[in-house]
Write a protein that holds these residues in place. Structure first.
Motif, mmCIF file in Angstrom:
data_model
loop_
_atom_site.group_PDB
_atom_site.id
_atom_site.type_symbol
_atom_site.label_atom_id
_atom_site.label_comp_id
_atom_site.label_asym_id
_atom_site.label_seq_id
_atom_site.Cartn_x
_atom_site.Cartn_y
_atom_site.Cartn_z
ATOM 1 N N VAL A 88 12.708 -2.397 1.833
ATOM 2 C CA VAL A 88 12.464 -2.018 0.576
ATOM 3 C C VAL A 88 13.130 -3.112 -0.348
ATOM 4 O O VAL A 88 12.400 -3.834 -1.353
ATOM 5 N N ASN A 89 14.334 -3.544 -0.227
ATOM 6 C CA ASN A 89 14.976 -4.846 -1.049
ATOM 7 C C ASN A 89 14.179 -6.089 -0.928
ATOM 8 O O ASN A 89 14.098 -6.779 -1.761
ATOM 9 N N LYS A 90 13.677 -6.229 0.446
ATOM 10 C CA LYS A 90 12.825 -7.435 0.446
ATOM 11 C C LYS A 90 11.573 -7.435 -0.314
ATOM 12 O O LYS A 90 11.252 -8.301 -1.010
ATOM 13 N N GLN A 91 11.116 -6.258 -0.424
ATOM 14 C CA GLN A 91 9.893 -6.149 -1.475
ATOM 15 C C GLN A 91 10.018 -6.262 -2.797
ATOM 16 O O GLN A 91 9.319 -6.928 -3.454
ATOM 17 N N LEU A 92 11.269 -5.747 -3.113
ATOM 18 C CA LEU A 92 11.425 -5.558 -4.382
ATOM 19 C C LEU A 92 11.850 -6.735 -5.113
ATOM 20 O O LEU A 92 11.982 -7.263 -6.320
ATOM 21 N N SER A 150 10.168 8.042 0.615
ATOM 22 C CA SER A 150 8.919 6.926 0.688
ATOM 23 C C SER A 150 8.770 6.752 -0.546
ATOM 24 O O SER A 150 7.887 5.632 -1.027
ATOM 25 N N MET A 151 9.327 6.950 -1.560
ATOM 26 C CA MET A 151 9.032 6.785 -2.947
ATOM 27 C C MET A 151 10.048 5.650 -3.500
ATOM 28 O O MET A 151 10.154 5.079 -4.680
ATOM 29 N N SER A 152 10.685 5.238 -2.806
ATOM 30 C CA SER A 152 12.085 4.062 -3.007
ATOM 31 C C SER A 152 11.551 3.029 -3.683
ATOM 32 O O SER A 152 11.932 2.480 -4.531
ATOM 33 N N THR A 153 10.288 2.265 -3.087
ATOM 34 C CA THR A 153 9.650 1.176 -3.729
ATOM 35 C C THR A 153 9.380 1.321 -4.828
ATOM 36 O O THR A 153 9.402 0.566 -5.775
ATOM 37 N N SER A 211 0.877 -1.242 0.046
ATOM 38 C CA SER A 211 0.149 -0.047 -0.129
ATOM 39 C C SER A 211 0.936 1.108 -0.081
ATOM 40 O O SER A 211 0.362 2.205 -0.395
ATOM 41 N N SER A 212 2.073 1.276 0.362
ATOM 42 C CA SER A 212 2.909 2.372 0.608
ATOM 43 C C SER A 212 3.511 2.555 -0.864
ATOM 44 O O SER A 212 3.723 3.679 -1.176
ATOM 45 N N TRP A 213 3.338 1.552 -1.636
ATOM 46 C CA TRP A 213 3.710 2.053 -3.446
ATOM 47 C C TRP A 213 2.760 2.886 -3.946
ATOM 48 O O TRP A 213 2.714 3.507 -4.845
ATOM 49 N N GLU A 240 2.584 16.572 -0.037
ATOM 50 C CA GLU A 240 3.851 17.011 0.503
ATOM 51 C C GLU A 240 5.189 16.059 -0.088
ATOM 52 O O GLU A 240 4.984 14.863 -0.052
ATOM 53 N N LEU A 241 6.045 16.711 -0.486
ATOM 54 C CA LEU A 241 7.231 16.213 -1.335
ATOM 55 C C LEU A 241 8.184 15.756 -0.047
ATOM 56 O O LEU A 241 8.292 16.305 0.863
ATOM 57 N N ASP A 242 8.856 14.584 -0.333
ATOM 58 C CA ASP A 242 9.674 14.038 0.756
ATOM 59 C C ASP A 242 11.026 15.101 0.687
ATOM 60 O O ASP A 242 11.787 15.379 1.493
ATOM 61 N N ASN A 243 11.343 15.345 -0.582
ATOM 62 C CA ASN A 243 12.477 16.246 -1.067
ATOM 63 C C ASN A 243 12.069 17.281 -1.798
ATOM 64 O O ASN A 243 12.290 17.022 -3.185
#
Length: 161
Positions: free
Chosen positions: A131-135, A93-96, A2-4, A11-14
């Protein structure tokens, strides 16, 4: 996953990422006739992912140095492609979503003989292991790609829509 789907966050992270000029020379891909086994190298794979757009900004992953040629490893003989990407900030938060867009682009672009691994560059993200585990979880990735909204967001990153 769901985070994807949290791409609608206002609001932007960066809010002001550093943007870099491209320092990679491009090369035209030449396919040899009657070649049953199309070979790939690091630059060819980088060419496929360099223009993917960041989900939060109008820049490419290359312009933000999220993807770089040095993070691409191709072992053509053993049918492996490994991609390391670096989020612009450690709590992105956009890494995945970024990792999934890289994976989807490669799944659609290279022969299915390749095993594609997409991971965060070690030490560059607070949730690197998660994140790596999800990917790397094929079932979770397949389930995510059944979500039409998520696929629409990913295609916007991949094709610049």
């Amino acid at each position: 996953f769901s985070s994807w789907c949290r791409t609608m966050n206002t609001e932007l992270d960066n809010p002001a990422p550093k943007v870099y000029q491209s320092d990679i020379v491009t090369r035209d891909l030449v396919l040899e006739e009657n070649d049953d086994h199309e070979s790939f190298d690091n630059l060819e794979i980088f060419e496929l992912i360099r223009s993917i757009k960041d989900p939060e900004h109008p820049n490419t992953l290359e312009q933000l140095k999220v993807t770089e040629l040095k993070g691409v490893t191709v072992d053509d003989a053993n049918n492996r492609i490994d991609i390391m990407f670096t989020p612009t900030i450690p709590h992105c938060s956009m890494s995945t979503l970024i990792g999934l867009s890289i994976r989807l682009k490669l799944l659609r672009s290279v022969p299915n003989r390749f095993k594609v691994d997409v991971r965060i560059t070690p030490g560059t993200h607070d949730q690197e292991q998660g994140v790596n585990k999800q990917l790397s979880d094929k079932e979770r990735v397949a389930a995510a790609l059944e979500n039409s909204h998520l696929v629409s967001v990913l295609e916007g990153c991949i094709y610049g829509a």
